[in-house]
Design a protein around this motif. Structure first.
Motif: not given
Lengths: 363, 233
Positions: B94-122
Motif C-alpha cells: 500500500f506504500r503508506l510508510l512516510y505518509s500522513t496516513w501512516a501517521m494517522v494509523i500509528a496515532q489511532v493505535i495510540i488513542a484507541f486503547p485510551i478511549v476504549a479503556g476509559l469508556s470501559l471503566a466508565a
C-alpha cells in the motif's frame, strides 16, 4: 401473568425456585420476606430482566427469547428502591419510556406532563435529578412507570428510602392510581406493616422458595410456618398437641397438660402461635365466655415499647405470652413488672402450626 | 536568557504574521491527530462498551491488553506500524510508510486503547440498578446502549481529552512512520525536534507555543462541555 416452575440459577446456586406464581389484574401482590430471600430476583425474573428457567406466560403467550422479553417490558413497568433517574430533566425522564415505544417527542412530553400532574410534581418538570428530594425523585420514578400505562407494575421496595410521612402519602397516592386504573402490581417489601397495608395477596418467600401465599389477612392471621410467624412479629409460641374435644371442638394440649381452645388445625403435634394484638390483659379474672374462652393467670415479666404501643410479656404456668396494650390501658391496669395479670384470648386467636410441615397455598 | 526572549519575540512574529510554513505544520498536526482521534472514538467507544457490558471467556485478558495499550510507548507503536508498512512488510504494497496516513494509523493505535479503556471503566462504574432500570423502561439494546453512553458522557469526554493529549503531543511514532519530512509529513512535535536540533530556537519556541495553545484550547473547550454535562446531571 403466570409463572410456572420458575428457577433462577447463578453461579451454580439456585436463587429462586417457585412452583407457581400468578399475577391477577387489579390486585396488589406483595412478595414478603427477609433480606436475601430472593424476592427481588423473582421480581426481575417476572419482569424479564433476569434469565430464568421454567415458563412465564403473559397475556396468554409464553415469554421466551429476547424479543418476547422486550415486548413484556414494554407492557409493564418497574420502580426500584432507588429512583434511578437518568441525568436529564424530570420531564425527559418521564417521557423516555414513551420515546422507547416510538412516540414522537412532542406527544411524549405532553403525555409525560399529564403523568407529572397525576403525581403532583408538574412544577418539577424542568428540574434535574440532583436537585430533587428523595420523595420527589421517587414520585418522578413512579410517574415514569405509570406514564406507559402498564398492565403490571413491578415495585422493588419503592418506599424503603423515604421518611414515614412521605412514604405514607406516596403509598396512598400510588394505591389510589393503581385502583383507579386497574393496574396489577407486584410489590416487594420486607416490611410486614407495609405488606399488610398495600397487599391484596401476600407471598412469603424464604431462601428462594414460596413458604405461603394467599390473601393478605389470611397469611397474617394463619402463618404456615414458625419462621413466617416470627417474621410477622409473633413471639408467643406454645408447644403442644391438637386434639378433638368431647364436643368435636378443637383443643390444644400444652406440654404441662393444660388445655386451650384453638382455631382450625390438623390434629397432632404442633406449635401454636398467638398474635400479641389478639391477647387481652385483665387484672381481674374474667367470667369464661364464648368470646374469650382461654384465660391464663400469670404475672407481668417485662414491658417494652413497640411502636406506639407497649409489648407486655406475661409469665403464666411456666409459659410466656406476649400482649400489645396501649399506654392508657397500661396505666389504667397498672401493669408494672411483677403485677398479677390474666391473659385472655379467643380460640381462633391461637393458631397451631403443624410441626415439620411446610405449607404452600396458592394465591 | 536572551535566547528565550528572542525566541518568544520570533514566535509571536511567526504566529501573528501568518507564516505559511508554521500554518501548514499546525494544520497538518490537527488533521493527523484529529482524524486519528475520530477513528479511535468511533472504534474505541463501542469496543470498550462491548467489553464492559458482555461477559465472555478471555475477557480479563482483553481488559489487560487494553490497559497495557494505554501505557504503550509511542515509539514502540511507531516501530510496529513501520514494520507492517515497510516495503517488505505485510502491508508494504500500500506504500503508506512516510505518509500522513501512516501517521494517522500509528496515532489511532495510540488513542484507541485510551478511549476504549476509559469508556470501559466508565461503563463498568455505572450502577447495575440504573442499567436494569433503563431496560425496564422498555429500551431495546441499541436504545439502552445510547442511554448508557449519555449517562457516562462526562467520563467519555475525559477519555477524548486524554486521547487527544496523547496523540497531539507524541513525537516518537509520527517521526518513525512519517519520516518528519518538511512540507509533507512534518507535524508540530516533529518540527520542534528538528528546529531545536539545528539551533533555531525561536521557531522551536513558536511551534511549542502553538502546540500548547492547541492543547490548552481543545481541553478548555472539552472541559466546558464536560462541566456543562456534569451540571445537567
Amino acid at each position: 401473568m403466570v409463572a410456572r416452575d420458575l428457577r433462577v440459577v447463578r453461579g451454580g446456586h439456585t436463587l429462586v425456585r417457585v412452583h407457581r406464581f400468578e399475577v391477577r389484574s387489579g390486585l396488589v401482590h406483595v412478595l414478603l420476606g427477609p433480606n436475601g430471600a430472593g424476592k427481588s430476583t423473582l421480581l426481575k425474573a417476572l419482569n424479564g430482566l433476569e434469565q430464568a428457567d421454567g415458563t412465564l406466560e403473559f397475556e396468554g403467550r409464553a415469554v421466551k427469547g429476547n424479543g418476547a422479553r422486550l415486548a413484556l417490558r414494554r407492557r409493564t413497568a418497574a420502580v426500584a428502591q432507588k429512583p434511578y433517574l437518568l441525568s436529564t430533566s424530570v420531564l425527559n425522564n418521564v417521557a423516555t419510556g414513551l420515546r422507547y415505544r416510538g412516540m414522537q417527542r412532542r406527544e411524549a412530553n405532553a403525555v409525560a406532563l399529564e403523568a407529572l400532574k397525576l403525581l403532583d410534581i408538574a412544577h418539577l418538570a424542568a428540574r434535574k435529578p440532583g436537585r430533587l428530594s428523595g420523595g420527589e425523585a421517587q414520585r418522578a420514578s413512579i410517574a415514569r412507570a405509570l406514564v406507559c400505562d402498564p398492565v403490571v407494575l413491578f415495585l422493588d421496595e419503592p418506599m424503603a428510602f423515604l421518611d414515614p410521612p412521605t412514604r405514607r402519602t406516596l403509598t396512598d397516592d400510588l394505591l389510589r392510581i393503581l385502583d383507579l386504573r386497574g393496574i396489577a402490581a407486584v410489590w416487594v417489601t420486607h416490611d410486614r406493616d407495609e405488606a399488610l397495608a398495600v397487599g391484596d395477596t401476600v407471598t412469603f418467600i424464604e431462601r428462594g422458595e414460596v413458604v405461603q401465599s394467599g390473601a393478605a389477612l389470611e397469611v397474617f392471621a394463619r402463618p404456615a410456618t414458625e419462621s413466617l410467624a416470627t417474621f410477622l412479629g409473633l413471639d408467643t409460641f406454645l408447644e403442644g398437641t391438637v386434639i378433638a374435644g368431647p364436643g368435636g371442638d378443637l383443643r390444644f394440649v400444652l406440654q404441662n397438660g393444660r388445655e386451650l381452645w384453638c382455631g382450625e388445625a390438623p390434629l397432632g403435634h404442633a406449635v401454636a402461635c398467638l398474635p400479641p394484638e389478639n391477647v387481652v390483659l385483665l387484672t381481674t379474672t374474667p367470667e369464661r365466655s364464648m368470646s374469650l374462652r382461654n384465660v391464663l393467670q400469670g404475672t407481668v415479666e417485662d414491658v417494652r415499647p413497640d411502636g406506639r404501643l407497649l409489648r407486655v410479656s406475661v409469665t403464666t404456668e411456666g409459659l410466656k405470652v406476649g400482649a400489645l396494650v396501649t399506654k392508657a390501658a397500661f396505666e389504667e391496669l397498672d401493669l408494672r413488672v411483677g403485677a398479677p395479670v390474666a391473659a385472655a384470648f379467643k380460640a381462633t386467636a391461637l393458631h397451631p402450626i403443624p410441626r415439620h410441615e411446610r405449607a404452600e397455598r396458592s394465591a | 536568557m536572551q535566547v528565550i526572549w528572542d525566541g518568544v519575540r520570533e514566535a509571536l512574529r511567526l504566529i501573528f504574521g501568518g507564516d505559511a510554513d508554521v500554518l501548514q505544520i499546525t494544520l497538518r498536526s490537527l488533521w493527523v491527530s484529529g482524524l486519528a482521534l475520530l477513528i479511535a472514538v468511533i472504534l474505541g467507544v463501542p469496543f470498550g462498551s462491548l467489553i464492559a457490558l458482555r461477559s465472555f471467556s478471555g475477557r480479563r485478558l482483553v481488559v489487560t491488553g487494553i490497559n497495557t495499550g494505554m501505557a504503550a510507548p509511542p515509539v514502540v507503536v511507531g516501530l510496529l506500524v513501520a514494520m507492517f508498512l515497510t516495503r517488505n512488510g505485510p502491508l508494504g504494497q500500500f506504500r503508506l510508510l512516510y505518509s500522513t496516513w501512516a501517521m494517522v494509523i500509528a496515532q489511532v493505535i495510540i488513542a484507541f486503547p485510551i478511549v476504549a479503556g476509559l469508556s470501559l471503566a466508565a461503563l463498568q462504574q455505572l450502577d447495575v440498578g440504573l442499567r436494569q432500570q433503563i431496560a425496564a423502561l422498555g429500551a431495546s439494546r441499541l436504545q439502552a446502549f445510547i442511554a448508557q453512553l449519555r449517562e457516562i458522557r462526562v467520563a467519555l469526554l475525559a477519555a477524548v481529552m486524554a486521547a487527544f493529549g496523547a496523540v497531539i503531543s507524541e513525537v516518537g511514532a509520527v517521526i518513525m512512520v512519517g519520516g518528519n519530512i518538511k512540507g509533507q509529513t512534518q507535524v508540530l512535535t516533529g518540527a520542534i525536534v528538528q528546529e531545536t536540533r539545528i539551533g533555531r530556537f525561536a521557531v522551536a519556541i513558536a511551534l511549542a507555543i502553538i502546540l500548547m495553545v492547541l492543547a490548552f484550547g481543545t481541553n478548555l473547550a472539552l472541559t466546558l462541555i464536560q462541566q456543562k454535562g456534569r451540571q445537567s446531571a
